[in-house]
Design a protein around this motif. Sequence first.
Motif, PDB file in Angstrom:
ATOM      1  N   ARG A   3     -27.064  19.483  40.563  1.00 32.83           N
ATOM      2  CA  ARG A   3     -26.946  19.761  41.856  1.00 32.83           C
ATOM      3  C   ARG A   3     -28.343  20.126  42.425  1.00 32.83           C
ATOM      4  NH1 ARG A   3     -24.626  24.278  44.894  1.00 32.83           N
ATOM      5  NH2 ARG A   3     -23.896  23.386  47.001  1.00 32.83           N
ATOM      6  N   MET A 131     -25.941  16.301  48.631  1.00 27.22           N
ATOM      7  CA  MET A 131     -26.437  17.074  47.615  1.00 27.22           C
ATOM      8  C   MET A 131     -26.173  18.728  47.756  1.00 27.22           C
ATOM      9  SD  MET A 131     -27.524  14.807  45.446  1.00 27.22           S
ATOM     10  CE  MET A 131     -27.977  16.109  44.367  1.00 27.22           C
ATOM     11  N   ALA A 136     -21.509  17.182  44.193  1.00 26.71           N
ATOM     12  CA  ALA A 136     -22.849  16.490  44.565  1.00 26.71           C
ATOM     13  C   ALA A 136     -23.078  15.196  43.716  1.00 26.71           C
ATOM     14  CB  ALA A 136     -23.964  17.590  44.758  1.00 26.71           C
TER      15      ALA A 136
END
Length: 252
Positions: A3, A131, A136
């Motif tokens: 992430r 994101m 994500a």
Amino acid sequence: MFRDVSACNTYNYGDALYWDARYVQEAHCGSFDWYQRYSALRPFVRKYIPTSSRVLMVGCGNALMSEDMVKDGYEDIMNIDISSVAIDIMRRKYEQVPQLKYMQMDVKDMSFFPDESFHSVIDKGTLDSLMCGTNAPINAAQMLGEVNRLLKPGGIYMLITYGDPTVRLPYLSRSVYNWKIELYVIPRPGFQRPASSVSSEKSFLEPVFITEKGTLPADYVLEDPDSHFIYICKKPDESTDVSIDSPHPLSQ
């Protein structure tokens, strides 16, 4: 893959409810363009995206980018956003502009559109939003898979992002896409080069070499630590040369 939290905060930018609430709250504030305005992006857009292209603008929000592109000669731009509030605002604003179309849609599922529907997809901060949300890596892969599906052979995905190659190339360079990628780095709006700088004023119009490790060269000087990165991702076209080279040089 991991992430990317380099520019995230406590908000879930991948959540439609967040964006609906934000557009309601900021309805009196007018339009807002993330990162860069069209005037700064125009050299790249004009180089890689012909004005006759069918363009998909993902995560359009209430930005002026598409309007400015129409003023510059672009003829067909489909704008989508996860926020129904933003789409309602923009539909009313541009109901008399036939070149601009608006639909509420989640970029992770754009099955409304058939395969190879667009010559170009422009993304100014939408991948970044995913994101910063939960799940994500999965969400980013779903979005990019849809982008790849919707691009015609030889089509261009133009990503404008805060993410440097170490955090974006793991997603963009997957073999399933086989995209040919070029990178440009541009300073944030209003950035002033130091007087001692020896860089050319137009150096940001030249592509930046990406190492085999997917990083910027060791000797590359990032004058503005808050620079934005433009990834030009070209989908292979087996019927033509897959080179990303364009006969039109970048110019302002």
